[in-house]
Design an enzyme around this catalytic site. Structure first.
Site, short mmCIF file in Angstrom:
data_model
loop_
_atom_site.label_atom_id
_atom_site.label_comp_id
_atom_site.label_asym_id
_atom_site.label_seq_id
_atom_site.Cartn_x
_atom_site.Cartn_y
_atom_site.Cartn_z
N GLU A 284 13.85 42.75 71.65
CA GLU A 284 13.11 44.00 71.39
C GLU A 284 13.18 44.88 72.63
O GLU A 284 12.54 44.59 73.66
CB GLU A 284 11.67 43.68 70.99
CG GLU A 284 10.79 44.90 70.80
CD GLU A 284 11.42 46.00 69.96
OE1 GLU A 284 11.80 45.73 68.80
OE2 GLU A 284 11.58 47.12 70.46
N SER A 285 13.94 45.94 72.54
CA SER A 285 14.20 46.78 73.72
C SER A 285 12.93 47.38 74.30
O SER A 285 12.80 47.51 75.52
CB SER A 285 15.18 47.90 73.36
OG SER A 285 14.63 48.74 72.37
N TYR B 277 18.12 57.67 62.19
CA TYR B 277 18.60 56.60 61.31
C TYR B 277 18.08 56.80 59.88
O TYR B 277 18.76 56.53 58.90
CB TYR B 277 18.17 55.22 61.83
CG TYR B 277 19.03 54.74 62.98
CD1 TYR B 277 20.14 53.94 62.74
CD2 TYR B 277 18.75 55.12 64.29
CE1 TYR B 277 20.95 53.51 63.79
CE2 TYR B 277 19.55 54.70 65.34
CZ TYR B 277 20.65 53.89 65.08
OH TYR B 277 21.45 53.47 66.12
N THR C 89 18.93 32.51 52.93
CA THR C 89 18.35 32.31 51.61
C THR C 89 17.93 33.65 51.02
O THR C 89 17.73 34.62 51.73
CB THR C 89 17.11 31.40 51.69
OG1 THR C 89 16.23 31.98 52.65
CG2 THR C 89 17.48 29.99 52.11
N VAL C 90 17.79 33.70 49.73
CA VAL C 90 17.44 34.94 49.06
C VAL C 90 15.94 35.20 49.21
O VAL C 90 15.17 34.27 48.99
CB VAL C 90 17.81 34.83 47.56
CG1 VAL C 90 17.33 36.05 46.79
CG2 VAL C 90 19.31 34.65 47.43
N CYS D 181 24.83 51.21 71.29
CA CYS D 181 23.50 51.11 70.68
C CYS D 181 22.44 51.80 71.55
O CYS D 181 22.29 51.48 72.73
CB CYS D 181 23.18 49.62 70.53
SG CYS D 181 21.47 49.30 70.08
N TRP E 294 28.34 42.49 65.63
CA TRP E 294 28.86 42.67 66.98
C TRP E 294 29.72 41.49 67.40
O TRP E 294 29.28 40.35 67.29
CB TRP E 294 27.70 42.80 67.96
CG TRP E 294 26.73 43.89 67.64
CD1 TRP E 294 25.46 43.74 67.15
CD2 TRP E 294 26.93 45.29 67.83
NE1 TRP E 294 24.87 44.98 67.02
CE2 TRP E 294 25.74 45.94 67.43
CE3 TRP E 294 28.00 46.07 68.30
CZ2 TRP E 294 25.58 47.33 67.48
CZ3 TRP E 294 27.83 47.45 68.35
CH2 TRP E 294 26.64 48.06 67.94
N1 GSH Z 1 13.89 47.25 67.42
C1 GSH Z 1 15.13 46.88 67.94
C2 GSH Z 1 16.24 47.57 67.19
C3 GSH Z 1 17.61 47.12 67.62
C4 GSH Z 1 18.72 47.51 66.62
O1 GSH Z 1 18.46 47.87 65.47
N2 GSH Z 1 19.96 47.42 67.04
C5 GSH Z 1 21.07 47.70 66.17
C6 GSH Z 1 22.19 48.40 66.90
S1 GSH Z 1 21.88 50.04 67.36
C7 GSH Z 1 21.70 46.39 65.74
O2 GSH Z 1 21.95 45.52 66.55
N3 GSH Z 1 22.02 46.25 64.50
C8 GSH Z 1 22.66 45.07 64.01
C9 GSH Z 1 22.70 45.04 62.55
O3 GSH Z 1 22.28 46.02 61.92
O4 GSH Z 1 23.17 44.02 62.03
C10 GSH Z 1 15.13 47.20 69.42
O5 GSH Z 1 14.74 48.30 69.79
O6 GSH Z 1 15.46 46.35 70.19
#
Ligand code: GSH
Length: 406
Positions: free
Chosen positions: A210-211, A258, A186-187, A107, A147
């Site tokens: 949040e990175s 993305y 939930t929806v 990631c 994950w």
């Molecule tokens: N804004 C978040 C984005 C993190 C993110 O989207 N991570 C992806 C992996 S690259 C993720 O874990 N996705 C899990 C999913 O889509 O269920 C950050 O920068 O921390």
């Protein structure tokens, strides 16, 4: 009878005594619901009713499902937004051994955090664990894919079992941290276990996922404990410039790839592509005049840009259809990427095997057979090699790092 079915459309078909509603769910599965016609007003035998699928049917179980009705990718904001502080009286004080960083080498967002942990010299202060690269079912009672940890250290080189809770998935950690998290079933379902996770061992909770904020904490708050405390990647004098660069780099490049890759219609894909290449052209121009993206010293903006560039030719060019131009066709950007790769600590945050396995193996709607392109290996390192290690740095980006830190 049913002429056009696509991802955002549904149809109601009424034939004799039975009515059917037909639509695709977010996993591209055709769903058919039928019911007797007495539940609907009387209509002639063959009548087609076009239903626009409602937002309430959309489920965001992973990034692949974060779509607008126009087929564009729309990322949801992170949920845990606490801040670790150097102030010992704060709720989350900077302490050695208290925090654990869960990452995926695959990631880019998690890799920012890992890069910081390495270049700031925080490895003895904050422990970390990487999950397996390919998403798997996280719970046998539903279809969520996400994950997961390996069962043993040997299962997947680079990935390790969860050392704190023996959790099987990152989802389990979210559920430990927040009992409300299941509410998101939930929806409309918005269940997404974002990476990376900064875990507080004392309070047994997630501090942040949040990175962009985790790297700021690592930059300043642990300086009493960091081996490389003097390295400031967000210096006051450059903050305005860094913020400005981050903004267009995020929207055009980091998130831009993305938007290209997850688009489900031609128009949003082309819009994202145009923005991506404008931003890359801008980088090429800037990096022809100076060594780093904000001047002559490495900053946060370089690390944020690097994590996308290092994945570009090997993943995004193919899997996300970003191949109008490859990274290696941009001489300045390519040399710059190799330059950053060779900063001590950075190359060990890049695991190309995990990167390729994740993208090509976790998005069946983009790569249905899950074939993973072979990784370029070198004799010195069988796990982490990539084109950037094999090709010498030229031009102004050659200056300092002649030894590759593999
Ligand atoms: N804004 C978040 C984005 C993190 C993110 O989207 N991570 C992806 C992996 S690259 C993720 O874990 N996705 C899990 C999913 O889509 O269920 C950050 O920068 O921390």
């Amino acid at each position: 009878m049913i002429h056009e079915l696509n991802n955002s459309d549904g149809w109601a078909v009424i034939m004799h005594n039975v009515a059917c509603i037909v639509f695709y769910n977010s996993h591209q599965m055709l769903l058919i619901i039928s019911f007797p016609t007495f539940q609907i007003p009387p209509l002639s035998s063959f009548r087609l009713l076009h239903l626009r699928r409602k937002n309430t049917l959309q489920m965001a179980r992973s990034a692949l499902d974060e779509m607008t009705n126009s087929g564009a990718f729309d990322r949801t904001p992170s949920t845990f937004r606490n801040f670790i502080s150097k102030d010992p009286t704060s709720r989350f004080p900077a302490e050695s051994g208290r925090y654990h960083l869960y990452i995926s080498y695959a990631c880019p967002w998690a890799s920012r955090c890992l890069s910081y942990l390495k270049i700031k010299g925080l490895e003895k202060v904050i422990s970390f664990t990487s999950v397996k690269p390919i998403w798997e079912r996280t719970n046998e009672n539903d279809e969520h894919m996400g994950w997961v940890f390996p069962a043993s250290n040997d299962e997947e080189p680079g990935a390790e079992p969860d050392p704190l809770h023996g959790a099987r998935s990152i989802r389990e950690l979210y559920e430990i941290a927040s009992t409300n998290y299941s509410g998101k079933y939930t929806v409309p379902v918005r269940f997404k276990t974002d990476f990376q996770v900064l875990w507080d061992k004392k309070l047994q909770t997630i501090v942040s996922n949040e990175s962009a904020e985790i790297i700021r904490m690592f930059n300043t708050e642990f300086n009493k404990l960091a081996e490389n405390a003097s390295l400031d990647l967000y210096p006051t004098s450059l903050q305005g410039q860094i913020d400005e660069v981050n903004e267009w780099v995020y929207s055009g490049i980091n998130n831009g790839v993305y938007k290209c890759g997850f688009a489900r219609r031609q128009e949003p894909y082309e819009e994202a592509t145009q923005k991506l290449y404008q931003a890359l052209d801008e980088c090429e121009d800037i990096l022809g005049k100076q060594r780093y993206i904000c001047g002559n010293s490495v900053t946060e903006a370089d690390i944020r840009l690097f994590v996308t560039l290092i994945r570009f030719d090997e993943v995004y060019a193919v899997h996300f259809k970003c191949n109008k131009k490859l990274l290696r066709e941009y001489p300045n950007v390519f040399n710059y990427t190799k330059d950053i790769f060779q900063i001590p600590g950075i190359s060990s945050s890049v695991n190309m095997e995990h990167i390729k396995k994740h993208y090509y193996g976790s998005h069946p709607s983009i790569n249905p057979f899950g074939i993973i392109p072979v990784v370029c290996m070198t004799e010195t390192n069988k796990e982490r090699a990539c084109i950037h290690a094999a090709v010498p740095v030229t031009g102004m980006h050659k200056k300092q790092f002649s030894v590759i830190d593999l």
